[in-house]
Motif scaffolding. Sequence first.
Motif, PDB file in Angstrom:
ATOM      1  N   ALA A 101      68.739  82.701  97.590  1.00 31.64           N
ATOM      2  CA  ALA A 101      68.743  83.222  96.215  1.00 31.64           C
ATOM      3  C   ALA A 101      69.742  84.354  96.169  1.00 31.64           C
ATOM      4  O   ALA A 101      69.990  85.018  97.181  1.00 31.64           O
ATOM      5  CB  ALA A 101      67.362  83.722  95.823  1.00 31.64           C
ATOM      6  N   PHE A 124      69.682  79.583  94.394  1.00 26.78           N
ATOM      7  CA  PHE A 124      68.893  79.962  93.216  1.00 26.78           C
ATOM      8  C   PHE A 124      69.464  81.250  92.624  1.00 26.78           C
ATOM      9  O   PHE A 124      69.787  82.184  93.368  1.00 26.78           O
ATOM     10  CB  PHE A 124      67.423  80.193  93.604  1.00 26.78           C
ATOM     11  CG  PHE A 124      66.665  78.912  93.830  1.00 26.78           C
ATOM     12  CD1 PHE A 124      66.880  78.143  94.971  1.00 26.78           C
ATOM     13  CD2 PHE A 124      65.736  78.464  92.893  1.00 26.78           C
ATOM     14  CE1 PHE A 124      66.197  76.948  95.178  1.00 26.78           C
ATOM     15  CE2 PHE A 124      65.042  77.269  93.080  1.00 26.78           C
ATOM     16  CZ  PHE A 124      65.272  76.511  94.227  1.00 26.78           C
ATOM     17  N   TYR A 127      67.498  84.184  85.968  1.00 24.62           N
ATOM     18  CA  TYR A 127      67.689  83.462  84.708  1.00 24.62           C
ATOM     19  C   TYR A 127      68.841  84.004  83.867  1.00 24.62           C
ATOM     20  O   TYR A 127      69.445  83.285  83.098  1.00 24.62           O
ATOM     21  CB  TYR A 127      66.376  83.452  83.885  1.00 24.62           C
ATOM     22  CG  TYR A 127      66.024  84.761  83.233  1.00 24.62           C
ATOM     23  CD1 TYR A 127      66.365  84.997  81.906  1.00 24.62           C
ATOM     24  CD2 TYR A 127      65.364  85.765  83.941  1.00 24.62           C
ATOM     25  CE1 TYR A 127      66.056  86.213  81.299  1.00 24.62           C
ATOM     26  CE2 TYR A 127      65.054  86.970  83.343  1.00 24.62           C
ATOM     27  CZ  TYR A 127      65.406  87.199  82.036  1.00 24.62           C
ATOM     28  OH  TYR A 127      65.119  88.395  81.451  1.00 24.62           O
ATOM     29  N   SER A 147      66.687  80.155  88.137  1.00 27.32           N
ATOM     30  CA  SER A 147      65.271  80.521  88.264  1.00 27.32           C
ATOM     31  C   SER A 147      64.644  80.814  86.894  1.00 27.32           C
ATOM     32  O   SER A 147      65.339  81.056  85.918  1.00 27.32           O
ATOM     33  CB  SER A 147      65.172  81.761  89.154  1.00 27.32           C
ATOM     34  OG  SER A 147      63.953  82.408  88.970  1.00 27.32           O
ATOM     35  N   LYS A 148      63.325  80.874  86.907  1.00 24.71           N
ATOM     36  CA  LYS A 148      62.611  81.225  85.668  1.00 24.71           C
ATOM     37  C   LYS A 148      62.577  82.735  85.465  1.00 24.71           C
ATOM     38  O   LYS A 148      62.190  83.223  84.413  1.00 24.71           O
ATOM     39  CB  LYS A 148      61.166  80.726  85.750  1.00 24.71           C
ATOM     40  CG  LYS A 148      61.046  79.226  85.768  1.00 24.71           C
ATOM     41  CD  LYS A 148      59.570  78.845  85.619  1.00 24.71           C
ATOM     42  CE  LYS A 148      59.373  77.357  85.740  1.00 24.71           C
ATOM     43  NZ  LYS A 148      59.739  76.823  87.067  1.00 24.71           N
ATOM     44  N   GLN A 153      61.854  86.707  91.721  1.00 21.01           N
ATOM     45  CA  GLN A 153      61.310  85.383  91.441  1.00 21.01           C
ATOM     46  C   GLN A 153      62.235  84.304  92.032  1.00 21.01           C
ATOM     47  O   GLN A 153      61.770  83.318  92.627  1.00 21.01           O
ATOM     48  CB  GLN A 153      61.163  85.211  89.915  1.00 21.01           C
ATOM     49  CG  GLN A 153      60.794  83.826  89.440  1.00 21.01           C
ATOM     50  CD  GLN A 153      59.368  83.426  89.829  1.00 21.01           C
ATOM     51  OE1 GLN A 153      58.521  84.276  90.073  1.00 21.01           O
ATOM     52  NE2 GLN A 153      59.122  82.121  89.909  1.00 21.01           N
ATOM     53  N   ALA A 154      63.540  84.510  91.892  1.00 22.61           N
ATOM     54  CA  ALA A 154      64.509  83.541  92.448  1.00 22.61           C
ATOM     55  C   ALA A 154      64.349  83.447  93.969  1.00 22.61           C
ATOM     56  O   ALA A 154      64.446  82.352  94.544  1.00 22.61           O
ATOM     57  CB  ALA A 154      65.938  83.959  92.072  1.00 22.61           C
ATOM     58  N   LYS A 156      61.571  83.931  95.658  1.00 22.41           N
ATOM     59  CA  LYS A 156      60.330  83.158  95.919  1.00 22.41           C
ATOM     60  C   LYS A 156      60.593  81.665  95.755  1.00 22.41           C
ATOM     61  O   LYS A 156      60.142  80.841  96.553  1.00 22.41           O
ATOM     62  CB  LYS A 156      59.229  83.580  94.941  1.00 22.41           C
ATOM     63  CG  LYS A 156      58.592  84.887  95.326  1.00 22.41           C
ATOM     64  CD  LYS A 156      57.338  85.153  94.488  1.00 22.41           C
ATOM     65  CE  LYS A 156      56.873  86.574  94.748  1.00 22.41           C
ATOM     66  NZ  LYS A 156      56.714  87.370  93.552  1.00 22.41           N
ATOM     67  N   GLU A 157      61.310  81.312  94.694  1.00 23.09           N
ATOM     68  CA  GLU A 157      61.589  79.886  94.438  1.00 23.09           C
ATOM     69  C   GLU A 157      62.464  79.301  95.551  1.00 23.09           C
ATOM     70  O   GLU A 157      62.250  78.161  95.987  1.00 23.09           O
ATOM     71  CB  GLU A 157      62.272  79.720  93.068  1.00 23.09           C
ATOM     72  CG  GLU A 157      61.311  80.006  91.919  1.00 23.09           C
ATOM     73  CD  GLU A 157      62.005  80.068  90.548  1.00 23.09           C
ATOM     74  OE1 GLU A 157      63.127  79.546  90.401  1.00 23.09           O
ATOM     75  OE2 GLU A 157      61.407  80.662  89.627  1.00 23.09           O
ATOM     76  N   ALA A 160      60.305  78.668  98.631  1.00 22.43           N
ATOM     77  CA  ALA A 160      59.446  77.482  98.464  1.00 22.43           C
ATOM     78  C   ALA A 160      60.282  76.204  98.585  1.00 22.43           C
ATOM     79  O   ALA A 160      59.877  75.237  99.229  1.00 22.43           O
ATOM     80  CB  ALA A 160      58.753  77.537  97.102  1.00 22.43           C
ATOM     81  N   TYR A 161      61.470  76.214  97.995  1.00 20.53           N
ATOM     82  CA  TYR A 161      62.356  75.036  98.038  1.00 20.53           C
ATOM     83  C   TYR A 161      62.757  74.730  99.476  1.00 20.53           C
ATOM     84  O   TYR A 161      62.753  73.569  99.916  1.00 20.53           O
ATOM     85  CB  TYR A 161      63.595  75.304  97.173  1.00 20.53           C
ATOM     86  CG  TYR A 161      64.521  74.125  97.038  1.00 20.53           C
ATOM     87  CD1 TYR A 161      64.448  73.294  95.930  1.00 20.53           C
ATOM     88  CD2 TYR A 161      65.483  73.845  98.015  1.00 20.53           C
ATOM     89  CE1 TYR A 161      65.302  72.201  95.793  1.00 20.53           C
ATOM     90  CE2 TYR A 161      66.337  72.756  97.888  1.00 20.53           C
ATOM     91  CZ  TYR A 161      66.242  71.938  96.770  1.00 20.53           C
ATOM     92  OH  TYR A 161      67.090  70.866  96.639  1.00 20.53           O
TER      93      TYR A 161
END
Length: 376
Positions: A101, A124, A127, A147-148, A153-154, A156-157, A160-161
């Motif tokens: 990210a 990532f 937003y 990201s959302k 947050q990016a 974290k995403e 997970a990815y």
Amino acid sequence: MAAAGYLLNNRTYYNPDLGEEVIEILNDFEKPYRFHKSLDEYCPTPLIEIPHLSELLGINKILIKDEGQRFGTSALKILGASYAVYQEINHSKSIKGICTATDGNHGRAVAWACKKNGLESVVFVPYQTSVSRIRFIEEEGAKVIVSKGHYDQAVKEAAAYAEENNITLLQDTSWTNYHRIPSTITSGYYTEMHEVSEQTNKLMKPAIDVVFIQAGVGSWPSAIVHFIRKYLNNQKVKIVCVEPYESDAIYESVKRASLATTRKSQKTIMAGLNCGTPSYIAFEILKQGVDAFLTISDEYAIDAIKYLNAPLPGDPYVAAGESGSAGLAALLAIIRNKNIGMLKKQLGITKESNILVFNTENVTDPDLHYQLLSDK
Ligand SMILES: Cc1ncc(COP(=O)(O)O)c(C=O)c1O
């Protein structure tokens, strides 16, 4: 109105407590430099003087380490990413791909290093990332996922990815049980300080009095601090850590004496410095090695960009992005903002002082940049 704030840090001794594995990586000062020098793209970046602006600001010398041309990727972040990708390939021969990210520069750097090594990359971005930043990352061959949320947050995403797709997370920030890769990335940045050290005879010629380093998650500035305090064993030079006023994660963490998330809006043009929570490794280093933590609002970054892009007659032109110019912006804030005027005295800045700042990026968001330059 332009805003700024600071916290003084009464340093006592420098000995960050980070555990054996991290310290072993961070204290390997020579290997990243050897690695970078072995690359075809390697060329030391210049250390530039801006005599007329220095005179105008009442400073003996302002030196700018200009990273704008580093490996053709426009930012210093390539030093950390290229070294960590190389180390990961050595670490795991079966590596399939890399995920990360970014606020922009680290992701572009990871994509560059992956392309060079024939690896796939997935990046990532927060937003609100600009179209041109996304395009630069894609041009290096990465798949970009928006990201959302903000940067945290990016991250974290991306984590997970990476897990779901069984690829390597190459993140430049650390947390519990995730420290080997971020430490390796941090050590990759030492190359820049090896060069500065050669260009200034170990910060002695000219004798550097104050260094300004801009922080996002803190990994890059922590490399500068660890190199100066540990490798050069220089406890005298004053180091100032700079963040955007509206994204002050390290400042907030220092204030609370533990890792914290910014409570501000995270609205800043200094996109590369816009992170919610610091890296825990970086925070340990910065809180022991830095003399003052400073936050500055965007107006100072705009002023600094203007000085560098439209220099005073006789000064060189430096192409600097919004985050890149933040070190010079901090010096402008200290000199001009009455609310933090005391800091100049507390740092011992006089007309005899020699000050080192880093232009950590070229123009990395051209649309925003030219709009800022044309605004009156
Ligand atoms: C141009 C620029 N300067 C400085 C930094 C700060 O680095 P770090 O996030 O490691 O503190 C960044 C981070 O991306 C950056 O892009």
